[in-house]
Design a protein around this motif. Structure first.
Motif, mmCIF file in Angstrom:
data_model
loop_
_atom_site.group_PDB
_atom_site.id
_atom_site.type_symbol
_atom_site.label_atom_id
_atom_site.label_comp_id
_atom_site.label_asym_id
_atom_site.label_seq_id
_atom_site.Cartn_x
_atom_site.Cartn_y
_atom_site.Cartn_z
ATOM 1 N N GLU A 39 -28.590 20.965 57.734
ATOM 2 C CA GLU A 39 -29.828 20.305 57.401
ATOM 3 C C GLU A 39 -31.061 21.615 57.303
ATOM 4 O O GLU A 39 -31.711 21.578 56.209
ATOM 5 N N LYS A 40 -30.938 22.274 58.530
ATOM 6 C CA LYS A 40 -31.914 23.590 58.688
ATOM 7 C C LYS A 40 -31.812 24.421 57.313
ATOM 8 O O LYS A 40 -32.829 25.048 56.770
ATOM 9 N N ARG A 41 -30.529 24.626 56.972
ATOM 10 C CA ARG A 41 -30.225 25.726 55.978
ATOM 11 C C ARG A 41 -30.693 24.880 54.602
ATOM 12 O O ARG A 41 -31.217 25.733 53.804
ATOM 13 N N ALA A 42 -30.507 23.881 54.349
ATOM 14 C CA ALA A 42 -31.060 23.148 53.151
ATOM 15 C C ALA A 42 -32.558 23.484 53.029
ATOM 16 O O ALA A 42 -33.034 23.785 51.843
ATOM 17 N N ALA A 43 -33.312 23.043 54.199
ATOM 18 C CA ALA A 43 -34.726 23.185 54.188
ATOM 19 C C ALA A 43 -35.195 24.582 53.994
ATOM 20 O O ALA A 43 -36.027 24.927 53.226
ATOM 21 N N ALA A 44 -34.232 25.682 54.575
ATOM 22 C CA ALA A 44 -34.543 27.066 54.388
ATOM 23 C C ALA A 44 -34.472 27.419 52.861
ATOM 24 O O ALA A 44 -35.474 28.169 52.372
ATOM 25 N N ARG A 45 -33.350 26.883 52.292
ATOM 26 C CA ARG A 45 -33.243 27.270 50.682
ATOM 27 C C ARG A 45 -34.285 26.899 50.009
ATOM 28 O O ARG A 45 -34.691 27.421 49.070
ATOM 29 N N LYS A 46 -34.803 25.413 50.367
ATOM 30 C CA LYS A 46 -35.748 25.030 49.565
ATOM 31 C C LYS A 46 -36.905 25.718 49.587
ATOM 32 O O LYS A 46 -37.937 26.008 48.725
ATOM 33 N N ALA A 47 -37.175 26.210 50.792
ATOM 34 C CA ALA A 47 -38.688 27.122 51.042
ATOM 35 C C ALA A 47 -38.185 28.609 50.767
ATOM 36 O O ALA A 47 -39.029 29.448 50.870
ATOM 37 N N LYS A 48 -37.157 28.740 49.904
ATOM 38 C CA LYS A 48 -36.739 30.092 49.488
ATOM 39 C C LYS A 48 -36.729 31.277 50.721
ATOM 40 O O LYS A 48 -36.841 32.528 50.237
ATOM 41 N N ASP A 49 -36.326 30.674 51.872
ATOM 42 C CA ASP A 49 -36.078 31.642 52.949
ATOM 43 C C ASP A 49 -34.891 31.948 53.047
ATOM 44 O O ASP A 49 -34.180 31.291 53.997
ATOM 45 N N PHE A 50 -34.185 32.822 52.081
ATOM 46 C CA PHE A 50 -32.863 32.995 51.925
ATOM 47 C C PHE A 50 -32.182 33.956 53.116
ATOM 48 O O PHE A 50 -31.243 33.636 53.512
ATOM 49 N N ALA A 51 -33.059 34.506 53.751
ATOM 50 C CA ALA A 51 -32.512 35.538 54.980
ATOM 51 C C ALA A 51 -32.059 34.309 56.157
ATOM 52 O O ALA A 51 -31.028 34.251 56.616
ATOM 53 N N LEU A 52 -32.969 33.351 56.352
ATOM 54 C CA LEU A 52 -32.636 32.279 57.340
ATOM 55 C C LEU A 52 -31.450 31.598 56.952
ATOM 56 O O LEU A 52 -30.568 31.002 57.705
ATOM 57 N N ALA A 53 -31.310 31.194 55.638
ATOM 58 C CA ALA A 53 -30.367 30.355 55.252
ATOM 59 C C ALA A 53 -28.973 31.019 55.197
ATOM 60 O O ALA A 53 -27.853 30.526 55.772
ATOM 61 N N ASP A 54 -28.872 32.259 55.160
ATOM 62 C CA ASP A 54 -27.740 33.223 55.324
ATOM 63 C C ASP A 54 -27.454 33.295 56.586
ATOM 64 O O ASP A 54 -26.042 33.069 56.879
ATOM 65 N N GLU A 55 -28.522 33.521 57.760
ATOM 66 C CA GLU A 55 -28.148 33.349 58.906
ATOM 67 C C GLU A 55 -27.272 31.926 59.353
ATOM 68 O O GLU A 55 -26.523 31.890 60.315
ATOM 69 N N LEU A 56 -28.039 30.892 58.805
ATOM 70 C CA LEU A 56 -27.428 29.576 59.336
ATOM 71 C C LEU A 56 -26.108 29.432 58.668
ATOM 72 O O LEU A 56 -25.233 28.905 59.358
ATOM 73 N N ARG A 57 -25.667 29.774 57.613
ATOM 74 C CA ARG A 57 -24.637 30.017 56.947
ATOM 75 C C ARG A 57 -23.263 30.527 57.821
ATOM 76 O O ARG A 57 -22.393 30.154 58.193
#
Ligand code: AMP
Ligand code: ZN
Length: 469
Positions: free
Chosen positions: A429-447
């Motif tokens: 869920e956090k990763r989906a929110a990060a992607r939505k906010a275009k925070d790809f660095a955070l999304a990658d970290e969560l992945r």
């Protein structure tokens, strides 16, 4: 590659006008109502044709019109204007109706994995083109004015009937009771290029023209929109079988009269989807739409699979029972792909891959035999190839078939693994929110965190899939 050409009435080798390039035109929907699943059978099979041409390495440009003016309730020049009827039914303007049902059409197409053509052009955007071509047809003596309308004179052609051996007398059959024959026509087969005062007084959309205020006939729009975007030589023209006459016959007549040379080489016609009690209808009985399929719990891609199980040149009968059979076969097929997912990203045995894909190509090269192409998918499953090779072959076949096999297998695997642990769900869920906010660095970290915990994250057309590694 061989395809059946309705114009020559035989299978022919496909050779485009310019090597490596394909110019493809598709008759688009009349946007007065939702598309029924019969209409969508035609668009699914045309989509498979387009995707296979691309798969074969052709550079394809595909154009589609949107009929928002000029299509009467009969495909000839009789009956009411479909758009006007739709607007009256819903107490809206013609343009409101056109916008609503154009959007609905493409939403249905997206659900069925039908690619939007490179160019989509509403007829109402091309009035100047229609007037230009009609003017030229008048100058060349192929058209005449009578009773305020402009007609195409079919007697000026050496050969008018292309797809069937009709005669003028056969046209009587098409005239319904209570519809008056148009006394302005010099020959029964003549058709309207431009309507003026003789038709409907309440016509909402009208334009100035050299022949008075009026609006175009239906057939002229496809000739003009095709020539505007694809030039003087068209490789493939598609449509449902009912479009052969009069629509496509008239398109050929006016395009070739205007150009002075042959226009389109191959004609691809999809046969109809019918119900047990006959023709598919938007007004009588159950109105079969994609939304109805969804309401009844069917994935629209199951309907696409159902269509692919039959050859496009055979009539297909729809029943809920037939759809259930397709659903069962689809789910079974997907379940057999699940164990292959472990092979994802592994080394592919190129020689084996070539053998597997050959069965698929042979099927598709033989007049787009989609049923046989599905058999080729089963042949992959039966083969002794390793998982990575099998998976790649099936994924590549599915770029054409478009039934979402790999994504569906991913979802099925997710279900099989049971509920995801709460921790993984939270991270997802956090990763989906990060992607939505275009925070790809955070999304990658969560992945990375999810992966570390032994789960695989995949992006598919149907959304994110997370399953046990
Ligand atoms: P329309 O919106 O009426 O212009 O039709 C859109 C497309 O659907 C055309 O290519 C028609 O030939 C096609 N079509 C109409 N009825 C059927 C049917 N029952 N099965 C398959 N295709 C159809
Ligand atoms: Zn058309």
């Amino acid at each position: 590659m061989y395809i059946y050409n309705s114009a020559s009435r035989k299978k022919e080798e496909f050779i485009p006008h310019t090597e490596g390039k394909v110019k493809m035109y598709t008759c688009g929907p009349t946007v007065y109502h939702y598309a029924h699943i019969g209409n969508l059978r035609t668009y699914i099979m045309e989509d498979v044709l387009e995707k296979y041409l691309r798969f074969s390495g052709y550079d394809v440009t595909r154009v589609m019109n949107i009929t928002d003016v000029g299509h009467l309730t009969s495909d000839g020049d009789t009956g009411d204007d479909k758009m006007l009827k739709g607007a009256k039914r819903e107490h809206k303007t013609v343009m409101e109706i056109a916008k609503f049902y154009t959007d609905a059409f493409f939403a249905d197409c997206a659900k069925l994995n039908i690619k939007t053509p490179d160019v989509v052009e509403p007829a109402t955007h091309c009035i100047d083109e229609f007037i230009k071509v009609i003017t030229a047809l008048l100058e060349k003596g192929y058209a005449y004015e009578a009773g305020g309308n402009i007609y195409f004179d079919t007697s000026k052609l050496d050969k008018y009937y292309i797809f069937n051996d009709f005669t003028e007398d056969d046209l009587e059959v098409g005239v319904r009771d209570g519809v008056e024959a148009d006394g302005n026509k010099r020959n029964k087969a003549d058709f309207v290029l431009w309507f003026t005062k003789s038709k409907f007084d309440d016509q909402e959309l009208k334009w100035e023209s050299p022949w008075g205020v009026g609006y175009p006939g239906w057939h002229i729009e496809c000739s003009c929109i095709s020539m505007k975007h694809l030039g003087e030589y068209l490789d493939i023209h598609c449509g449902g079988i009912d479009n052969q006459f009069p629509h496509h016959t008239n398109e050929i007549a006016q395009s070739e009269a205007f150009l002075g040379h042959p226009w389109c080489r191959y004609w691809f016609h999809v046969h109809h989807l019918n119900t047990d009690d006959g023709k598919m209808s938007k007004s009588k009985g159950e109105f079969l739409t994609v939304s109805l399929l969804e309401e009844k719990g069917y994935d629209p891609l199951v309907y696409r699979f159902f269509c692919l199980q039959s050859h496009y040149r055979k009539n297909l009968t729809f029943s809920w029972e037939n759809l259930d059979n397709a659903k069962g076969a689809y789910e079974k097929l997907v379940s057999r792909i699940v164990p292959l997912l472990d092979g994802k990203g592994g080394a592919v045995d190129e020689a084996k891959y070539g053998e597997l894909i050959k069965g698929f190509k042979d099927a598709m090269d033989g007049d787009i035999n989609s049923a046989q192409a599905i058999t080729a998918v089963y042949d992959v499953l039966k083969s002794d190839a390793d998982s990575a090779t099998k998976l790649k072959a099936i994924a590549d076949m599915d770029t054409v078939l478009g039934v979402g096999l790999i994504a569906a297998a991913g979802k099925a695997a997710e279900k099989k693994d049971g509920e995801l642990p709460e921790e993984i769900k939270e991270l997802a869920e956090k990763r989906a929110a990060a992607r939505k906010a275009k925070d790809f660095a955070l999304a990658d970290e969560l992945r990375a965190k999810i992966t570390e915990m032994g789960y695989i994250v995949e992006e598919t057309r149907q959304g994110t899939v997370i399953r046990k590694a």
